[in-house]
Motif scaffolding. Sequence first.
Motif, mmCIF file in Angstrom:
data_model
loop_
_atom_site.group_PDB
_atom_site.id
_atom_site.type_symbol
_atom_site.label_atom_id
_atom_site.label_comp_id
_atom_site.label_asym_id
_atom_site.label_seq_id
_atom_site.Cartn_x
_atom_site.Cartn_y
_atom_site.Cartn_z
ATOM 1 N N SER A 193 0.934 -1.115 -0.073
ATOM 2 C CA SER A 193 -0.200 0.098 -0.120
ATOM 3 C C SER A 193 1.024 1.227 -0.002
ATOM 4 C CB SER A 193 -0.884 0.053 1.123
ATOM 5 O OG SER A 193 -0.304 0.233 2.397
ATOM 6 N N LEU A 194 0.385 2.210 -0.588
ATOM 7 C CA LEU A 194 1.245 3.450 -0.806
ATOM 8 C C LEU A 194 0.180 4.856 -0.444
ATOM 9 C CD1 LEU A 194 3.822 5.082 -1.573
ATOM 10 C CD2 LEU A 194 2.603 4.808 -3.971
ATOM 11 N N THR A 195 0.560 5.683 0.372
ATOM 12 C CA THR A 195 0.022 7.051 0.250
ATOM 13 C C THR A 195 0.667 8.018 -0.022
ATOM 14 O OG1 THR A 195 -1.305 6.216 2.282
ATOM 15 C CG2 THR A 195 -1.400 8.425 1.944
ATOM 16 N N VAL A 196 0.356 8.917 -1.130
ATOM 17 C CA VAL A 196 0.726 9.891 -1.189
ATOM 18 C C VAL A 196 -0.110 11.378 -1.390
ATOM 19 C CG1 VAL A 196 2.442 8.850 -3.179
ATOM 20 C CG2 VAL A 196 0.197 9.812 -3.821
ATOM 21 N N TRP A 197 0.400 12.486 -1.377
ATOM 22 C CA TRP A 197 -0.438 13.749 -1.388
ATOM 23 C C TRP A 197 -0.700 14.117 -2.746
ATOM 24 C CZ3 TRP A 197 -2.330 15.213 3.112
ATOM 25 C CH2 TRP A 197 -1.506 14.889 4.183
ATOM 26 N N GLU A 198 -1.849 14.538 -2.584
ATOM 27 C CA GLU A 198 -2.129 15.169 -4.223
ATOM 28 C C GLU A 198 -1.215 16.186 -4.796
ATOM 29 O OE1 GLU A 198 -6.011 17.264 -4.167
ATOM 30 O OE2 GLU A 198 -5.905 17.940 -5.788
ATOM 31 N N GLY A 199 -0.734 15.708 -6.081
ATOM 32 C CA GLY A 199 0.328 16.493 -6.823
ATOM 33 C C GLY A 199 1.549 15.926 -6.861
ATOM 34 N N GLU A 200 1.674 14.844 -6.027
ATOM 35 C CA GLU A 200 2.856 14.014 -5.952
ATOM 36 C C GLU A 200 2.969 13.085 -6.986
ATOM 37 O OE1 GLU A 200 4.618 14.426 -1.242
ATOM 38 O OE2 GLU A 200 3.584 12.666 -1.829
ATOM 39 N N THR A 201 4.288 12.520 -7.147
ATOM 40 C CA THR A 201 4.424 11.319 -8.156
ATOM 41 C C THR A 201 4.441 9.966 -7.459
ATOM 42 O OG1 THR A 201 5.485 12.505 -10.009
ATOM 43 C CG2 THR A 201 5.796 9.992 -9.985
ATOM 44 N N ALA A 202 3.257 9.058 -7.636
ATOM 45 C CA ALA A 202 3.170 7.824 -7.051
ATOM 46 C C ALA A 202 4.046 6.700 -8.084
ATOM 47 C CB ALA A 202 1.913 7.343 -6.868
ATOM 48 N N ILE A 203 4.827 6.000 -7.188
ATOM 49 C CA ILE A 203 5.801 4.719 -7.713
ATOM 50 C C ILE A 203 5.426 3.393 -7.336
ATOM 51 C CG2 ILE A 203 8.220 4.394 -8.335
ATOM 52 C CD1 ILE A 203 9.115 7.258 -7.912
ATOM 53 N N LEU A 204 4.794 3.036 -8.159
ATOM 54 C CA LEU A 204 4.547 1.430 -7.839
ATOM 55 C C LEU A 204 5.372 0.440 -8.514
ATOM 56 C CD1 LEU A 204 1.888 3.408 -8.020
ATOM 57 C CD2 LEU A 204 0.629 1.470 -8.214
ATOM 58 N N GLY A 245 -0.918 9.624 -20.861
ATOM 59 C CA GLY A 245 -1.387 10.578 -20.258
ATOM 60 C C GLY A 245 -0.534 10.697 -18.991
ATOM 61 N N GLY A 246 -0.833 10.836 -17.727
ATOM 62 C CA GLY A 246 0.026 10.963 -16.671
ATOM 63 C C GLY A 246 0.700 9.588 -15.998
ATOM 64 N N PHE A 247 0.311 8.413 -16.844
ATOM 65 C CA PHE A 247 0.985 7.259 -16.743
ATOM 66 C C PHE A 247 2.184 6.805 -17.268
ATOM 67 C CE2 PHE A 247 -2.415 6.331 -13.715
ATOM 68 C CZ PHE A 247 -3.694 7.057 -14.156
ATOM 69 N N THR A 248 3.101 6.340 -16.611
ATOM 70 C CA THR A 248 4.350 6.094 -17.415
ATOM 71 C C THR A 248 4.959 4.749 -16.882
ATOM 72 O OG1 THR A 248 5.035 8.363 -17.752
ATOM 73 C CG2 THR A 248 6.626 6.558 -18.041
ATOM 74 N N ILE A 249 5.328 3.844 -17.692
ATOM 75 C CA ILE A 249 5.918 2.473 -17.276
ATOM 76 C C ILE A 249 7.571 2.587 -17.543
ATOM 77 C CG2 ILE A 249 6.161 0.071 -17.444
ATOM 78 C CD1 ILE A 249 3.130 0.099 -18.422
ATOM 79 N N PHE A 250 8.268 2.264 -16.709
ATOM 80 C CA PHE A 250 9.425 2.147 -17.057
ATOM 81 C C PHE A 250 10.138 0.767 -16.632
ATOM 82 C CE2 PHE A 250 10.935 6.683 -17.085
ATOM 83 C CZ PHE A 250 9.930 7.095 -16.339
ATOM 84 N N PHE A 251 10.823 0.241 -17.847
ATOM 85 C CA PHE A 251 10.963 -1.017 -17.785
ATOM 86 C C PHE A 251 12.662 -1.555 -17.856
ATOM 87 C CE2 PHE A 251 10.036 -5.589 -18.324
ATOM 88 C CZ PHE A 251 10.951 -6.139 -19.499
ATOM 89 N N ASN A 252 12.990 -2.461 -16.866
ATOM 90 C CA ASN A 252 14.009 -2.685 -16.878
ATOM 91 C C ASN A 252 14.447 -4.417 -17.168
ATOM 92 O OD1 ASN A 252 16.886 -3.651 -16.089
ATOM 93 N ND2 ASN A 252 17.098 -1.821 -14.883
ATOM 94 N N LYS A 253 14.596 -4.778 -18.330
ATOM 95 C CA LYS A 253 14.553 -6.044 -18.896
ATOM 96 C C LYS A 253 15.563 -7.014 -18.007
ATOM 97 C CE LYS A 253 14.141 -9.131 -22.716
ATOM 98 N NZ LYS A 253 14.216 -9.139 -24.195
ATOM 99 N N LEU A 280 5.387 1.467 -12.347
ATOM 100 C CA LEU A 280 4.347 2.668 -12.997
ATOM 101 C C LEU A 280 4.423 3.748 -12.225
ATOM 102 C CD1 LEU A 280 1.739 3.045 -14.537
ATOM 103 C CD2 LEU A 280 0.449 2.038 -12.573
ATOM 104 N N HIS A 281 4.870 4.847 -12.707
ATOM 105 C CA HIS A 281 4.720 6.442 -12.106
ATOM 106 C C HIS A 281 3.718 7.001 -12.564
ATOM 107 C CE1 HIS A 281 9.444 6.635 -11.511
ATOM 108 N NE2 HIS A 281 9.059 5.297 -11.902
ATOM 109 N N ILE A 282 2.662 7.342 -11.568
ATOM 110 C CA ILE A 282 1.711 8.214 -11.706
ATOM 111 C C ILE A 282 2.116 9.745 -11.447
ATOM 112 C CG2 ILE A 282 -0.630 8.605 -11.170
ATOM 113 C CD1 ILE A 282 -0.675 5.721 -10.088
ATOM 114 N N LYS A 283 2.204 10.550 -12.448
ATOM 115 C CA LYS A 283 2.726 11.954 -12.321
ATOM 116 C C LYS A 283 1.323 12.766 -11.587
ATOM 117 C CE LYS A 283 3.763 14.549 -15.964
ATOM 118 N NZ LYS A 283 4.533 14.942 -16.905
ATOM 119 N N ASP A 284 1.786 13.769 -10.927
ATOM 120 C CA ASP A 284 0.533 14.696 -10.312
ATOM 121 C C ASP A 284 -0.757 13.855 -9.872
ATOM 122 O OD1 ASP A 284 -1.592 17.184 -12.197
ATOM 123 O OD2 ASP A 284 -0.703 17.055 -10.075
#
Lengths: 111, 111
Positions: free
Chosen positions: A10-21, A60-68, A75-79
């Motif tokens: 589980s992860l809690t972030v503040w509005e506007g922050e980037t969440a990293i899963l 959109g505001g979702f980005t996947i970074f992949f390291n094979k 998964l980064h959720i921006k803003d």
Amino acid sequence: QQQVRQSPQSLTVWEGETAILNCSYENSAFDYFPWYQQFPGEGPALLIAIRSVSDKKEDGGFTIFFNKREKNLSLHIKDSQPGDSATYFCAAPGNTRKLIFGLGTTLQVQP
Amino acid sequence: ETAVFQTPNYHVTQVGNEVSFNCKQTLGHDTMYWYKQDSKKLLKIMFSYNNKQLIVNETVPRRFSPQSSDKAHLNLRIKSVEPEDSAVYLCASSGTGYTQYFGPGTRLLVL
């Protein structure tokens, strides 16, 4: 054993922050990684996906970074917005067309 | 826009009863799935059908049986429910790729 692992649980972030899963996997033959988003009382829905030939995918505001090499992705959720509060599942393709899901990360975005 | 329909939304029953859940998809997909999602949100595949043929049958108790009349319908019957069957049952479908489209789920509570 869990073939697809997610962290944190589980992860809690503040509005506007980037969440990293985070997500890691065992089988180097996996070549497609979808992320599903699930709101309470609903079924999971495909959010974004990446193939192993790419190292980044944006939508959109979702980005996947992949390291094979390291067999992990994030998964980064921006803003982040309160409306992004949900459970996020990372998955990989198993045999016979099934998907192997991780245990999910529950994200809470505080206003 | 819902394209995978499940009924009922919610069902409460007593131990030992028989229950039946329905699923219909209007996406024209050939493959349909049943998943069980427990209280910890773990998504576990139970069955998968391709064009009315069973292709995946994970280790589930014998009291669970899928039923497919055509490729757009996949029902799930539980012959004699147990308390541990309390969960959300999710139906999904997929076309030629790995992307799966989920229904809203049927919540089962066994008293």
